[in-house]
Motif scaffolding. Structure first.
Motif, PDB file in Angstrom:
ATOM      1  N   HIS A 140      24.625 -32.666  29.394  1.00 11.67           N
ATOM      2  CA  HIS A 140      24.308 -31.682  29.481  1.00 11.67           C
ATOM      3  C   HIS A 140      22.385 -32.796  30.520  1.00 11.67           C
ATOM      4  CE1 HIS A 140      19.978 -30.150  28.603  1.00 11.67           C
ATOM      5  NE2 HIS A 140      21.077 -28.240  28.385  1.00 11.67           N
ATOM      6  N   PRO A 141      21.939 -31.935  31.328  1.00 11.03           N
ATOM      7  CA  PRO A 141      21.343 -32.730  32.503  1.00 11.03           C
ATOM      8  C   PRO A 141      20.392 -33.247  31.635  1.00 11.03           C
ATOM      9  CG  PRO A 141      22.502 -30.746  33.133  1.00 11.03           C
ATOM     10  CD  PRO A 141      22.617 -30.857  32.025  1.00 11.03           C
ATOM     11  N   GLY A 142      20.093 -34.574  31.999  1.00  8.29           N
ATOM     12  CA  GLY A 142      18.608 -35.261  31.254  1.00  8.29           C
ATOM     13  C   GLY A 142      18.766 -35.076  29.909  1.00  8.29           C
ATOM     14  N   TYR A 143      19.973 -35.328  28.967  1.00  7.62           N
ATOM     15  CA  TYR A 143      19.962 -34.672  27.960  1.00  7.62           C
ATOM     16  C   TYR A 143      19.600 -35.524  27.266  1.00  7.62           C
ATOM     17  CZ  TYR A 143      21.976 -34.063  23.279  1.00  7.62           C
ATOM     18  OH  TYR A 143      22.761 -33.673  21.759  1.00  7.62           O
ATOM     19  N   PHE A 144      18.221 -34.857  26.192  1.00  8.65           N
ATOM     20  CA  PHE A 144      16.980 -35.444  25.080  1.00  8.65           C
ATOM     21  C   PHE A 144      16.395 -36.863  25.665  1.00  8.65           C
ATOM     22  CE2 PHE A 144      21.074 -34.665  21.544  1.00  8.65           C
ATOM     23  CZ  PHE A 144      20.021 -33.928  20.413  1.00  8.65           C
ATOM     24  N   LYS A 145      16.004 -36.586  27.635  1.00 11.01           N
ATOM     25  CA  LYS A 145      15.032 -37.281  27.400  1.00 11.01           C
ATOM     26  C   LYS A 145      14.069 -37.659  26.989  1.00 11.01           C
ATOM     27  CE  LYS A 145      17.909 -39.146  32.090  1.00 11.01           C
ATOM     28  NZ  LYS A 145      17.699 -38.754  33.387  1.00 11.01           N
ATOM     29  N   ARG A 146      13.297 -36.614  27.584  1.00 11.48           N
ATOM     30  CA  ARG A 146      11.667 -35.954  27.093  1.00 11.48           C
ATOM     31  C   ARG A 146      11.637 -36.293  24.947  1.00 11.48           C
ATOM     32  NH1 ARG A 146      11.089 -31.588  28.223  1.00 11.48           N
ATOM     33  NH2 ARG A 146      12.988 -31.113  28.220  1.00 11.48           N
ATOM     34  N   LEU A 147      12.353 -35.761  24.551  1.00 14.97           N
ATOM     35  CA  LEU A 147      12.490 -35.600  23.173  1.00 14.97           C
ATOM     36  C   LEU A 147      12.114 -37.068  22.363  1.00 14.97           C
ATOM     37  CD1 LEU A 147      15.228 -33.019  23.451  1.00 14.97           C
ATOM     38  CD2 LEU A 147      13.213 -32.810  23.522  1.00 14.97           C
ATOM     39  N   LYS A 148      11.220 -36.776  21.500  1.00 15.51           N
ATOM     40  CA  LYS A 148      10.536 -37.834  21.251  1.00 15.51           C
ATOM     41  C   LYS A 148      11.727 -37.905  19.557  1.00 15.51           C
ATOM     42  CE  LYS A 148       5.920 -37.032  21.910  1.00 15.51           C
ATOM     43  NZ  LYS A 148       4.041 -36.322  20.978  1.00 15.51           N
ATOM     44  N   SER A 149      11.803 -39.200  18.800  1.00  9.26           N
ATOM     45  CA  SER A 149      12.093 -39.358  18.375  1.00  9.26           C
ATOM     46  C   SER A 149      12.062 -39.437  16.685  1.00  9.26           C
ATOM     47  CB  SER A 149      12.655 -41.386  17.650  1.00  9.26           C
ATOM     48  OG  SER A 149      13.444 -41.825  18.928  1.00  9.26           O
TER      49      SER A 149
ATOM     50  N   ASP B 101      30.679 -30.675  25.504  1.00 12.96           N
ATOM     51  CA  ASP B 101      30.271 -31.329  26.693  1.00 12.96           C
ATOM     52  C   ASP B 101      31.788 -30.913  28.044  1.00 12.96           C
ATOM     53  OD1 ASP B 101      27.234 -32.086  26.728  1.00 12.96           O
ATOM     54  OD2 ASP B 101      28.752 -34.164  25.535  1.00 12.96           O
ATOM     55  N   LEU B 102      31.248 -29.836  28.844  1.00 12.05           N
ATOM     56  CA  LEU B 102      32.746 -29.532  29.206  1.00 12.05           C
ATOM     57  C   LEU B 102      31.801 -29.561  30.989  1.00 12.05           C
ATOM     58  CD1 LEU B 102      32.288 -25.972  27.204  1.00 12.05           C
ATOM     59  CD2 LEU B 102      33.476 -28.206  26.637  1.00 12.05           C
ATOM     60  N   GLU B 103      33.562 -30.445  32.157  1.00 10.97           N
ATOM     61  CA  GLU B 103      33.030 -29.950  33.315  1.00 10.97           C
ATOM     62  C   GLU B 103      34.802 -28.970  33.784  1.00 10.97           C
ATOM     63  OE1 GLU B 103      35.308 -33.005  36.209  1.00 10.97           O
ATOM     64  OE2 GLU B 103      32.769 -33.494  35.757  1.00 10.97           O
ATOM     65  N   THR B 104      34.026 -27.493  34.667  1.00  3.24           N
ATOM     66  CA  THR B 104      34.944 -27.795  34.800  1.00  3.24           C
ATOM     67  C   THR B 104      35.038 -27.310  36.493  1.00  3.24           C
ATOM     68  OG1 THR B 104      33.062 -25.126  35.491  1.00  3.24           O
ATOM     69  CG2 THR B 104      34.421 -25.267  33.188  1.00  3.24           C
ATOM     70  N   MET B 105      36.698 -26.778  37.257  1.00  2.00           N
ATOM     71  CA  MET B 105      37.070 -26.460  38.785  1.00  2.00           C
ATOM     72  C   MET B 105      37.226 -25.501  38.418  1.00  2.00           C
ATOM     73  SD  MET B 105      37.333 -28.500  41.391  1.00  2.00           S
ATOM     74  CE  MET B 105      36.948 -30.708  40.478  1.00  2.00           C
ATOM     75  N   ALA B 106      36.821 -25.073  39.720  1.00  4.45           N
ATOM     76  CA  ALA B 106      36.894 -23.902  41.107  1.00  4.45           C
ATOM     77  C   ALA B 106      36.968 -24.022  41.683  1.00  4.45           C
ATOM     78  CB  ALA B 106      36.488 -22.575  39.822  1.00  4.45           C
ATOM     79  N   ALA B 107      35.771 -23.978  42.733  1.00  2.00           N
ATOM     80  CA  ALA B 107      35.477 -23.983  44.100  1.00  2.00           C
ATOM     81  C   ALA B 107      35.066 -25.786  44.431  1.00  2.00           C
ATOM     82  CB  ALA B 107      34.744 -23.229  45.046  1.00  2.00           C
TER      83      ALA B 107
ATOM     84  N   SER C 283      28.928 -28.922  35.232  1.00  5.04           N
ATOM     85  CA  SER C 283      29.143 -29.587  34.256  1.00  5.04           C
ATOM     86  C   SER C 283      28.153 -29.026  33.340  1.00  5.04           C
ATOM     87  CB  SER C 283      28.820 -31.289  34.408  1.00  5.04           C
ATOM     88  OG  SER C 283      30.140 -32.029  34.716  1.00  5.04           O
ATOM     89  N   TYR C 284      28.357 -29.049  31.955  1.00  2.00           N
ATOM     90  CA  TYR C 284      27.318 -28.092  31.452  1.00  2.00           C
ATOM     91  C   TYR C 284      27.570 -28.214  30.033  1.00  2.00           C
ATOM     92  CZ  TYR C 284      31.030 -24.497  30.385  1.00  2.00           C
ATOM     93  OH  TYR C 284      32.502 -23.281  30.649  1.00  2.00           O
ATOM     94  N   SER C 285      26.422 -28.370  28.811  1.00  5.66           N
ATOM     95  CA  SER C 285      26.510 -27.635  27.396  1.00  5.66           C
ATOM     96  C   SER C 285      26.483 -27.226  26.518  1.00  5.66           C
ATOM     97  CB  SER C 285      26.201 -29.469  26.924  1.00  5.66           C
ATOM     98  OG  SER C 285      26.339 -30.408  27.801  1.00  5.66           O
TER      99      SER C 285
END
Length: 363
Positions: free
Chosen positions: A4-13, A124-130, A134-136
């Protein structure tokens, strides 16, 4: 692997007490999540894959979770699982029996939270078409009965509206920060306006369903606000909401999850159109899963008990009327026209040859 882009970067512990409770839950939970890992042989196409396989003492609960995960993400049916089919065969980038080049190029997962009552997973999945994408996606399960825990399961109707308003307001703050960052990075005015407009449009819908329960409350994810070519401008619109803020919006089930840590939830959250629906097409038993039922759009899969194939569905909803088109390797294979009544769908299945059969499923 995709993440996931920026996964948990801004989230406080979470605080020390919450962390200790989290570790205690991990130590006492009877359910185990094991890896099913796969790497293609040298010179062969296929996903680098790690997928969760849930094990535990209650086979009914465990089978519900595993079947849901594998049908939804790998298109595997219970029949194909019983035969021991490679679980990645149907969704690998290069299908083994054809020249079709689409599907997953990588699959991974993480346990976000686990207690004796709740399991929260990140896929976490990465798909391939054109091009690669990546997305979560996040799944929450009730470990006492094996059903999904959806956001709508936990809130009163009024509380769900309050939640949506809160998410949009919090994301407005993130969008403002992204605009300030664009100015500080001395982007040109056109790019600054594009970022602001794209994120603002992305925030028109709260998108509360891609959410995860964790040790301190819930995290609501929102991303992919830009087309692929502009993905570098993406801002992470994820919002963590602690239990204390969620509390006034919760229904009885939600309060058991977040406020009553020892409450029994075996009979909670069992119904809903986004839960597996069982029934028949003609005389043939089927199971249908609607992955999405947002606004006018609907999508999912169904399978016949007697067959090994999960059949893709997509279509539209107009009020209580639902039209779902099914697709196979040769294109469109049929259409389901159904009426929604509570947690049930009933209507007619029409094959590509015009043959019609009664259709009925419910939760």
């Amino acid at each position: 692997m995709g993440s996931h882009p920026g996964y948990f970067k801004r989230l406080k512990s979470p605080g020390l007490m919450t962390l200790c409770l989290f570790l205690f839950y991990h130590a006492t939970a009877q359910v185990k999540v094991l890896d099913h890992a796969y790497a293609p042989p040298a010179g062969k196409d296929g996903p680098e894959a790690r997928f969760p396989i849930v094990q535990g003492p209650d086979s009914i609960v465990i089978n519900k979770i595993n079947r849901f995960l594998q049908l939804t993400w790998l298109h595997n049916t219970p029949k194909s699982l019983r035969k021991g089919t490679d679980i990645f065969e149907r969704t690998a980038y290069q299908h083994k029996d054809s020249g079709v080049r689409s599907g997953y190029t990588s699959i991974d997962y993480g346990i976000v939270f686990q207690s004796p009552r709740v399991l929260s997973l990140r896929l976490d999945l990465e798909t391939m078409a054109a091009y690669p994408e990546s997305y979560s996606h996040f799944q929450n399960f009730n470990l006492q009965n094996g059903t999904q825990i959806l956001t709508a399961d936990l809130f009163t109707p009024e509380g769900l509206q309050q939640l949506r308003s809160y998410l949009r307001e919090e994301r407005k703050k993130i969008i403002k920060e992204a605009g300030m960052a664009a100015i500080e990075e001395k982007m040109n005015k056109e790019d600054q306006d594009y970022i602001s407009q794209s994120l603002t449009e992305c925030n028109l819908e709260a998108e509360e369903n891609n959410a995860v329960i964790d040790s301190a409350g819930m995290i609501f994810f929102r991303s992919h606000c830009f087309p692929h070519v502009a993905r570098g401008m993406e801002a992470d619109l994820s919002v963590r909401i602690p239990s204390a803020i969620l509390s006034p919006w919760l229904n009885a089930y939600g309060k058991k999850i977040f406020i009553e840590p020892t409450a029994n939830i075996k009979s909670d959250g069992l119904s809903g159109l986004l839960k597996p629906l069982s029934g028949t097409i003609g005389k043939y038993p089927v199971v249908l899963i609607l992955e999405r039922l947002d606004g006018n759009y609907a999508a999912g899969y169904y399978y016949y008990d007697s067959r090994e194939i999960a059949i893709e569905l997509s279509g539209e909803r107009k009020g209580n009327n639902l039209v779902l088109h099914e697709y196979g390797d040769e294109g469109s294979t049929g259409t389901i026209r159904a009426t929604i009544s509570g947690n049930a769908l009933s209507g007619t299945w029409t094959g590509s040859n015009g043959k019609q059969l009664p259709f009925s499923v419910k939760n």
